[in-house]
Write an enzyme that holds these catalytic residues in place. Structure first.
Site, PDB file in Angstrom:
ATOM      1  N   ARG A 138       0.844  -1.217   0.000  1.00 27.08           N
ATOM      2  CA  ARG A 138       0.000   0.000   0.000  1.00 27.08           C
ATOM      3  C   ARG A 138       0.863   1.245   0.000  1.00 27.08           C
ATOM      4  NH1 ARG A 138      -5.273  -0.503   3.579  1.00 27.08           N
ATOM      5  NH2 ARG A 138      -5.193   1.678   3.053  1.00 27.08           N
ATOM      6  N   LYS A 186       2.062 -18.380   7.120  1.00 26.57           N
ATOM      7  CA  LYS A 186       1.294 -18.721   8.310  1.00 26.57           C
ATOM      8  C   LYS A 186       0.835 -17.432   8.975  1.00 26.57           C
ATOM      9  CE  LYS A 186       2.989 -19.407  12.307  1.00 26.57           C
ATOM     10  NZ  LYS A 186       3.749 -18.755  13.403  1.00 26.57           N
ATOM     11  N   HIS A 211       7.737 -22.688   7.931  1.00 28.60           N
ATOM     12  CA  HIS A 211       9.158 -22.520   7.630  1.00 28.60           C
ATOM     13  C   HIS A 211      10.041 -23.576   8.299  1.00 28.60           C
ATOM     14  CE1 HIS A 211       9.431 -20.350  11.474  1.00 28.60           C
ATOM     15  NE2 HIS A 211      10.735 -20.491  11.409  1.00 28.60           N
ATOM     16  N   GLU A 271      12.439 -20.578  23.137  1.00 30.64           N
ATOM     17  CA  GLU A 271      13.012 -19.308  22.678  1.00 30.64           C
ATOM     18  C   GLU A 271      13.400 -18.498  23.899  1.00 30.64           C
ATOM     19  OE1 GLU A 271      11.153 -17.511  18.950  1.00 30.64           O
ATOM     20  OE2 GLU A 271       9.487 -18.488  19.962  1.00 30.64           O
ATOM     21  N   ASP A 279       0.653 -20.217  17.647  1.00 32.92           N
ATOM     22  CA  ASP A 279       1.846 -19.644  17.018  1.00 32.92           C
ATOM     23  C   ASP A 279       2.904 -20.709  16.723  1.00 32.92           C
ATOM     24  OD1 ASP A 279       3.402 -17.327  16.199  1.00 32.92           O
ATOM     25  OD2 ASP A 279       4.644 -17.705  17.964  1.00 32.92           O
ATOM     26  N   HIS A 290       4.508 -25.775  13.837  1.00 35.96           N
ATOM     27  CA  HIS A 290       5.883 -26.281  13.853  1.00 35.96           C
ATOM     28  C   HIS A 290       6.059 -27.556  14.681  1.00 35.96           C
ATOM     29  CE1 HIS A 290       6.379 -22.454  12.086  1.00 35.96           C
ATOM     30  NE2 HIS A 290       6.584 -21.737  13.170  1.00 35.96           N
TER      31      HIS A 290
END
Ligand code: BG6
Length: 512
Positions: free
Chosen positions: A47, A157, A187, A225, A244, A249
């Site tokens: 945009r 995703k 991924h 993480e 998430d 995953h």
């Protein structure tokens, strides 16, 4: 490496973060490795209005910072200059159906100029609300038709928000596109070490025969993480760790670990096996969610002397939020191979280190000859498949402590990717983009697999939504999550592995 057919890659959401951090650097790496087609262009769509030159400059900065080949490339400046010439930009209000006419002309003009034979890949790096709008408007312009050149759609995703929305999205896309035109990204499948799971399992005579309920006591999958939600609080509030990370995953990793060998290595054979596993996971009943699934949320704490925020203090997060930043669960796969073998999976933000790994815990020998001579409580053999970092494989086994008697200790046998002469692991996006360019969807999720994963998650989502009594456990940032997650292991001798950054260590002795 095989070169794809000439084509244009159209990126919707080109002014966003993903494009300049991941996509363009990955394509630059492909360029340096000479794996792009001779005639190729990227058309960024967004945009915000940019000239081609402004877009090229911005993408050039992304490449400088994030492309792995930029350091390795000798005549970097020259390469960068010739690469960015392949980049173009056009602004479009993607919500506006009428504007797609002009977009089509721009695209076809560029196609004529470049000689790309009307082969187009459309990458949706936009907010999910556009995943139906853009493909539909492209189709209205005939840009889904493969009469002239291929037309492929890459969907980022999250693919849906729950079972219903994923089904709706699949149905919507399948109205205008064939399944083999749709490339759903996870991924993790693009990671070299995730693909190596299949090679480890199916090319090793020492592992393959043991990979079942007769020899495996349990399987553990961790994706930890050490960072928090950062600037993504707004997104994360509506997502949480279950959506998430776990729905996509982690269930994918679990599928690759547990699937049957495919008849051949091709897209459909592999994806058929993945779906079968996902459909065989025993559903967790809504009233048993509390017993099998633990959710947590990180709280303020001090890590290495530095005060860190709790999740509720992050920007964009409700101060009374019950969104989970940690989830751990136990499930079973009801099939011949895995009957009775528990799978323990967990993921979380703000844990002590960033690590993703699969651990196969083998059963103990049937007769414990040296039971009294071991200082270790858990003398099961373990095979640790490290996805990241310090990518590699580690096998733990018992060895006699030198000297008198028969005392046993655990020792490690390890392989690290870093020891290979070919050290550079391609990034996940590099591999996935190249596969899509080649028309190979093996490493993309098929619609039925995505739906099967959501179906398994559904009762958990429903229970958490309906039942306020199901606790959200707090855990201090920088720790391994709520203690109560240990209770998922019924056997008091068993617990999670507490991995370090480096593959060979665990427990208390970690590299900081
Ligand atoms: C993404 C999640 O899919 O995966 C992020 O949205 C998460 O929240 C990321 O940080 C982790 O990916 P990786 O490759 O760093 O393990």
């Amino acid at each position: 490496m095989r070169k794809p057919e000439n084509h244009i890659l159209v990126i919707f959401g080109a002014s966003g973060d993903l494009t300049h951090r991941k996509l363009i650097p990955a394509i630059f790496d492909l360029y340096i490795k000479d794996t792009l087609p001779e005639k190729f262009a990227i058309l960024g769509v967004g945009r915000t209005s940019f000239t081609d030159e402004e877009f090229r400059k911005r993408m050039g900065e992304g490449i400088e910072t994030f492309a792995s080949m930029v350091k390795a490339s000798s005549n970097k400046a020259e390469k960068l200059k010739s690469f960015v010439k392949k980049l173009y930009y056009t602004s479009l209000n993607t919500k506006n159906a009428e504007d797609y006419n002009g977009f089509k002309s721009t695209l076809l003009n560029l196609d004529k100029e470049t000689g790309t034979g009307e082969n187009f890949i459309f990458y949706l790096a936009t907010p999910p609300s556009m995943y139906t709008v853009i493909p539909e408007n492209l189709a209205k312009q005939g840009l889904n038709s493969e009469n002239t050149g291929f037309k492929r759609l890459i969907v980022e995703k999250p693919f849906g928000y729950d079972l219903e929305s994923a089904q709706k999205l699949n149905n919507h896309l399948l109205k205008d596109y064939k399944e083999d035109q749709i490339y759903r990204i996870d991924h993790y499948l693009g990671k070299e070490t995730v693909q190596n799971l299949l090679v480890t399992r199916f090319s090793n005579g020492i592992f393959e025969p043991l990979w079942n309920r007769n020899y495996v006591s349990h399987v553990e999958i961790t994706s930890a993480e050490s960072i928090g939600v950062g600037s993504r609080g707004g997104y994360y509030e509506g997502s949480g760790a279950l959506r998430d990370m776990l729905q996509n995953h982690l269930l994918l990793l679990a599928s690759l670990v547990s699937m049957e060998p495919p008849a051949i290595i091709d897209s459909n054979s592999i994806r058929n096996e993945i779906v079968k596993v996902l459909q065989s996971i025993r559903p967790i009943k809504e009233d048993e969610v509390d017993k099998h699934v633990i959710r947590g949320q990180y709280m303020p704490s001090t890590i290495k002397g530095v005060k860190v925020k709790g999740y509720r203090e992050e920007t964009g997060v409700n101060p009374e939020s019950r969104t989970e930043t940690y989830v751990a669960m136990k499930f079973f796969i009801d099939n011949m191979r895995w009957a009775g073998v528990p799978f323990f999976i967990r993921t979380g933000k703000m844990l002590p280190t960033r690590v993703t790994e699969v651990v196969i815990h083998f059963k103990q020998t049937p007769h414990h000859l040296f039971a009294g001579n071991t200082a270790i409580t858990n003398n099961q053999n373990q095979l640790v498949i490290r996805i990241q970092p310090d990518e590699g494989l580690l096998l733990k086994f018992g060895m006699k402590v030198p000297g008198s008697g028969f005392n046993v200790q655990n020792v490690n046998m390890d392989f690290h990717y870093a020891d290979l002469s070919e050290k550079e692991l391609p990034s996940a996006y590099e591999r996935l983009l190249h596969d899509c360019m080649l028309g190979d969807s093996t490493l993309y999720s098929r619609g039925d697999a995505v739906e099967a994963a959501w179906k398994f998650i559904k009762p958990i989502q429903d229970a958490w939504e309906k039942d306020r009594n199901i606790s959200v456990h707090g855990y201090p940032a920088g720790t391994w999550g709520p203690d109560i997650a240990d209770n998922l292991f019924e056997d008091p001798h068993l617990s999670w592995r507490y991995p370090c950054k480096n593959l060979a260590n665990d427990g208390n002795y970690c590299e900081l």
